[in-house]
Design a protein around this motif. Structure first.
Motif, PDB file in Angstrom:
ATOM      1  N   GLU A   1     -31.121  -0.665 -60.059  1.00 45.01           N
ATOM      2  CA  GLU A   1     -30.385   0.097 -61.080  1.00 45.01           C
ATOM      3  C   GLU A   1     -29.024   0.560 -60.564  1.00 45.01           C
ATOM      4  OE1 GLU A   1     -31.073   0.494 -64.379  1.00 45.01           O
ATOM      5  OE2 GLU A   1     -32.656  -0.935 -63.879  1.00 45.01           O
ATOM      6  N   VAL A   2     -29.004   1.004 -59.324  1.00 47.64           N
ATOM      7  CA  VAL A   2     -27.738   1.437 -58.717  1.00 47.64           C
ATOM      8  C   VAL A   2     -26.778   0.252 -58.617  1.00 47.64           C
ATOM      9  CG1 VAL A   2     -26.659   2.257 -56.573  1.00 47.64           C
ATOM     10  CG2 VAL A   2     -28.680   3.431 -57.497  1.00 47.64           C
ATOM     11  N   SER A   3     -27.274  -0.882 -58.142  1.00 49.39           N
ATOM     12  CA  SER A   3     -26.374  -2.028 -57.983  1.00 49.39           C
ATOM     13  C   SER A   3     -25.865  -2.527 -59.333  1.00 49.39           C
ATOM     14  CB  SER A   3     -27.024  -3.148 -57.169  1.00 49.39           C
ATOM     15  OG  SER A   3     -28.095  -3.726 -57.854  1.00 49.39           O
TER      16      SER A   3
ATOM     17  N   LEU B   1     -31.973   1.261 -46.157  1.00 45.35           N
ATOM     18  CA  LEU B   1     -32.293   2.675 -45.983  1.00 45.35           C
ATOM     19  C   LEU B   1     -33.710   3.014 -46.450  1.00 45.35           C
ATOM     20  CD1 LEU B   1     -28.911   4.291 -47.062  1.00 45.35           C
ATOM     21  CD2 LEU B   1     -29.966   4.427 -44.803  1.00 45.35           C
ATOM     22  N   GLY B   2     -34.408   2.050 -47.033  1.00 47.00           N
ATOM     23  CA  GLY B   2     -35.775   2.279 -47.479  1.00 47.00           C
ATOM     24  C   GLY B   2     -35.878   2.782 -48.911  1.00 47.00           C
ATOM     25  N   GLU B   3     -34.830   2.606 -49.678  1.00 50.09           N
ATOM     26  CA  GLU B   3     -34.834   3.045 -51.074  1.00 50.09           C
ATOM     27  C   GLU B   3     -35.805   2.190 -51.885  1.00 50.09           C
ATOM     28  OE1 GLU B   3     -34.746   5.266 -53.530  1.00 50.09           O
ATOM     29  OE2 GLU B   3     -32.669   5.739 -53.007  1.00 50.09           O
ATOM     30  N   ASP B   4     -36.358   2.776 -52.913  1.00 49.32           N
ATOM     31  CA  ASP B   4     -37.217   2.071 -53.854  1.00 49.32           C
ATOM     32  C   ASP B   4     -36.440   0.878 -54.434  1.00 49.32           C
ATOM     33  OD1 ASP B   4     -39.688   2.229 -55.796  1.00 49.32           O
ATOM     34  OD2 ASP B   4     -37.901   1.971 -57.062  1.00 49.32           O
ATOM     35  N   ARG B   5     -37.089  -0.257 -54.567  1.00 46.76           N
ATOM     36  CA  ARG B   5     -36.404  -1.476 -55.025  1.00 46.76           C
ATOM     37  C   ARG B   5     -35.825  -1.339 -56.434  1.00 46.76           C
ATOM     38  NH1 ARG B   5     -40.216  -6.443 -52.983  1.00 46.76           N
ATOM     39  NH2 ARG B   5     -40.615  -5.571 -50.933  1.00 46.76           N
TER      40      ARG B   5
ATOM     41  N   HIS C   1     -14.044  -6.426 -56.921  1.00 45.57           N
ATOM     42  CA  HIS C   1     -14.695  -5.376 -56.130  1.00 45.57           C
ATOM     43  C   HIS C   1     -16.046  -4.944 -56.685  1.00 45.57           C
ATOM     44  CE1 HIS C   1     -13.086  -2.349 -58.995  1.00 45.57           C
ATOM     45  NE2 HIS C   1     -14.014  -1.558 -58.472  1.00 45.57           N
ATOM     46  N   ALA C   2     -16.228  -4.994 -57.994  1.00 44.57           N
ATOM     47  CA  ALA C   2     -17.513  -4.578 -58.560  1.00 44.57           C
ATOM     48  C   ALA C   2     -18.630  -5.548 -58.173  1.00 44.57           C
ATOM     49  CB  ALA C   2     -17.399  -4.457 -60.075  1.00 44.57           C
ATOM     50  N   ILE C   3     -18.306  -6.815 -58.086  1.00 46.10           N
ATOM     51  CA  ILE C   3     -19.299  -7.824 -57.702  1.00 46.10           C
ATOM     52  C   ILE C   3     -19.695  -7.629 -56.235  1.00 46.10           C
ATOM     53  CG2 ILE C   3     -19.712 -10.301 -57.395  1.00 46.10           C
ATOM     54  CD1 ILE C   3     -17.635 -10.702 -59.718  1.00 46.10           C
ATOM     55  N   LYS C   4     -18.682  -7.530 -55.358  1.00 46.22           N
ATOM     56  CA  LYS C   4     -18.963  -7.309 -53.935  1.00 46.22           C
ATOM     57  C   LYS C   4     -19.666  -5.966 -53.714  1.00 46.22           C
ATOM     58  CE  LYS C   4     -18.174  -9.425 -50.908  1.00 46.22           C
ATOM     59  NZ  LYS C   4     -19.100 -10.371 -50.275  1.00 46.22           N
ATOM     60  N   GLY C   5     -19.238  -4.950 -54.442  1.00 45.24           N
ATOM     61  CA  GLY C   5     -19.832  -3.631 -54.286  1.00 45.24           C
ATOM     62  C   GLY C   5     -21.296  -3.593 -54.683  1.00 45.24           C
ATOM     63  N   ALA C   6     -21.641  -4.286 -55.762  1.00 42.16           N
ATOM     64  CA  ALA C   6     -23.041  -4.323 -56.210  1.00 42.16           C
ATOM     65  C   ALA C   6     -23.931  -4.947 -55.143  1.00 42.16           C
ATOM     66  CB  ALA C   6     -23.149  -5.090 -57.525  1.00 42.16           C
ATOM     67  N   GLU C   7     -23.441  -6.026 -54.556  1.00 42.70           N
ATOM     68  CA  GLU C   7     -24.190  -6.698 -53.495  1.00 42.70           C
ATOM     69  C   GLU C   7     -24.356  -5.784 -52.276  1.00 42.70           C
ATOM     70  OE1 GLU C   7     -23.824 -10.794 -50.851  1.00 42.70           O
ATOM     71  OE2 GLU C   7     -22.008  -9.905 -51.713  1.00 42.70           O
ATOM     72  N   ARG C   8     -23.266  -5.165 -51.864  1.00 40.86           N
ATOM     73  CA  ARG C   8     -23.314  -4.282 -50.694  1.00 40.86           C
ATOM     74  C   ARG C   8     -24.194  -3.060 -50.938  1.00 40.86           C
ATOM     75  NH1 ARG C   8     -16.838  -4.814 -49.662  1.00 40.86           N
ATOM     76  NH2 ARG C   8     -16.939  -6.793 -48.547  1.00 40.86           N
ATOM     77  N   ALA C   9     -24.091  -2.475 -52.132  1.00 43.70           N
ATOM     78  CA  ALA C   9     -24.890  -1.289 -52.457  1.00 43.70           C
ATOM     79  C   ALA C   9     -26.378  -1.615 -52.419  1.00 43.70           C
ATOM     80  CB  ALA C   9     -24.491  -0.742 -53.831  1.00 43.70           C
ATOM     81  N   HIS C  10     -26.758  -2.741 -52.997  1.00 41.44           N
ATOM     82  CA  HIS C  10     -28.168  -3.124 -53.017  1.00 41.44           C
ATOM     83  C   HIS C  10     -28.697  -3.324 -51.599  1.00 41.44           C
ATOM     84  CE1 HIS C  10     -31.761  -5.602 -53.655  1.00 41.44           C
ATOM     85  NE2 HIS C  10     -31.875  -4.874 -54.757  1.00 41.44           N
TER      86      HIS C  10
ATOM     87  N   SER D   1     -40.291   8.823 -49.706  1.00 42.16           N
ATOM     88  CA  SER D   1     -39.373   9.948 -49.834  1.00 42.16           C
ATOM     89  C   SER D   1     -38.023   9.472 -50.355  1.00 42.16           C
ATOM     90  CB  SER D   1     -39.214  10.668 -48.493  1.00 42.16           C
ATOM     91  OG  SER D   1     -38.627   9.805 -47.554  1.00 42.16           O
ATOM     92  N   ARG D   2     -37.323  10.364 -50.994  1.00 38.72           N
ATOM     93  CA  ARG D   2     -36.024  10.060 -51.591  1.00 38.72           C
ATOM     94  C   ARG D   2     -34.979   9.817 -50.510  1.00 38.72           C
ATOM     95  NH1 ARG D   2     -31.726  13.474 -52.544  1.00 38.72           N
ATOM     96  NH2 ARG D   2     -30.256  12.634 -54.033  1.00 38.72           N
ATOM     97  N   VAL D   3     -34.197   8.789 -50.684  1.00 38.30           N
ATOM     98  CA  VAL D   3     -33.045   8.547 -49.831  1.00 38.30           C
ATOM     99  C   VAL D   3     -31.934   9.440 -50.363  1.00 38.30           C
ATOM    100  CG1 VAL D   3     -31.331   6.854 -49.078  1.00 38.30           C
ATOM    101  CG2 VAL D   3     -33.733   6.178 -49.304  1.00 38.30           C
ATOM    102  N   THR D   4     -31.381  10.287 -49.509  1.00 41.44           N
ATOM    103  CA  THR D   4     -30.391  11.267 -49.961  1.00 41.44           C
ATOM    104  C   THR D   4     -28.979  10.690 -49.960  1.00 41.44           C
ATOM    105  OG1 THR D   4     -29.941  12.132 -47.746  1.00 41.44           O
ATOM    106  CG2 THR D   4     -31.800  13.130 -48.959  1.00 41.44           C
ATOM    107  N   LEU D   5     -28.105  11.388 -50.658  1.00 40.95           N
ATOM    108  CA  LEU D   5     -26.692  11.012 -50.666  1.00 40.95           C
ATOM    109  C   LEU D   5     -26.092  11.110 -49.272  1.00 40.95           C
ATOM    110  CD1 LEU D   5     -25.642  12.904 -53.905  1.00 40.95           C
ATOM    111  CD2 LEU D   5     -25.813  10.413 -53.632  1.00 40.95           C
ATOM    112  N   VAL D   6     -26.499  12.121 -48.525  1.00 38.59           N
ATOM    113  CA  VAL D   6     -25.983  12.285 -47.164  1.00 38.59           C
ATOM    114  C   VAL D   6     -26.424  11.111 -46.293  1.00 38.59           C
ATOM    115  CG1 VAL D   6     -26.055  13.716 -45.072  1.00 38.59           C
ATOM    116  CG2 VAL D   6     -25.737  14.791 -47.317  1.00 38.59           C
ATOM    117  N   GLN D   7     -27.676  10.678 -46.417  1.00 40.84           N
ATOM    118  CA  GLN D   7     -28.141   9.514 -45.655  1.00 40.84           C
ATOM    119  C   GLN D   7     -27.331   8.267 -46.024  1.00 40.84           C
ATOM    120  OE1 GLN D   7     -32.248   9.948 -46.966  1.00 40.84           O
ATOM    121  NE2 GLN D   7     -32.900   9.959 -44.817  1.00 40.84           N
ATOM    122  N   VAL D   8     -27.106   8.085 -47.312  1.00 47.22           N
ATOM    123  CA  VAL D   8     -26.317   6.937 -47.776  1.00 47.22           C
ATOM    124  C   VAL D   8     -24.910   7.017 -47.192  1.00 47.22           C
ATOM    125  CG1 VAL D   8     -25.275   5.839 -49.814  1.00 47.22           C
ATOM    126  CG2 VAL D   8     -27.667   6.614 -49.892  1.00 47.22           C
TER     127      VAL D   8
END
Length: 170
Positions: free
Chosen positions: A103-105, A94-98, A79-88, A2-9
């Motif tokens: 792609e998000v990171s 949260l169980g998001e598709d790898r 911040h973009a480097i740290k953010g990419a790591e944290r986002a991934h 199932s899709r991980v929602t923005l609210v869950q994130v």
């Protein structure tokens, strides 16, 4: 899966911690801009909004003599480097598709070139362009866009509305 929602994130404790630094208002506003741009440019709204919501979660605070020092922050910004790591890491937890997490990171990593000794002009893919453009739309001089206020409940309401608009192909 199932899709991980923005609210869950948004509601995850890690997101809450880091969006307090970079600004909830800015993150949600950029996600809204990203949705509209994604629709217009034929990019996945799911990927665009998640990337935009998380694009600044690598921010940190830079103070000198007890006062915010924007110039010092800009000089040492990664911040973009740290953010990419944290986002991934967050999306995987949260169980998001790898592939979605990857792609998000990457979009978080490339939403700005402020930390690079060169520009990313004509180097980003369509998703990365959408996130970078959405971020620029909300930008204000000296980082003032990070200080606009929005309550978490207002953010959840706006993100829930975006979640309802996002259709993910099966």
């Amino acid at each position: 899966m199932s899709r991980v929602t923005l609210v869950q994130v948004f509601k995850h404790r890690i997101t809450q911690k880091y969006l307090q630094r970079s600004g909830i208002h800015h993150a949600v506003t950029v996600a809204t801009y990203a949705y509209d741009l994604a629709i217009r440019k034929g990019v996945s709204p799911d990927l665009a909004t998640k990337s935009a919501l998380l694009h600044d979660m690598g921010h940190y605070e830079w103070y000198r003599d007890g006062k915010w020092d924007y110039e010092e922050y800009r000089k040492h910004d990664i911040h973009a480097i740290k953010g990419a790591e944290r986002a991934h890491k967050l999306l995987i937890r949260l169980g998001e598709d790898r592939l979605v997490a990857k792609e998000v990171s990457l979009a978080v990593l490339l939403h700005t070139d402020s930390y690079l000794p060169f520009t990313l002009d004509n180097q980003r893919n369509a998703l990365q362009d959408v996130v970078a453009e959405a971020d620029r739309k909300d930008e204000q001089q000296h980082g003032l866009h990070h200080y606009k206020k929005m309550t978490p409940s207002q953010a959840v309401k706006l993100l829930s509305h975006l979640d309802k608009k996002i259709i993910v192909p099966s």
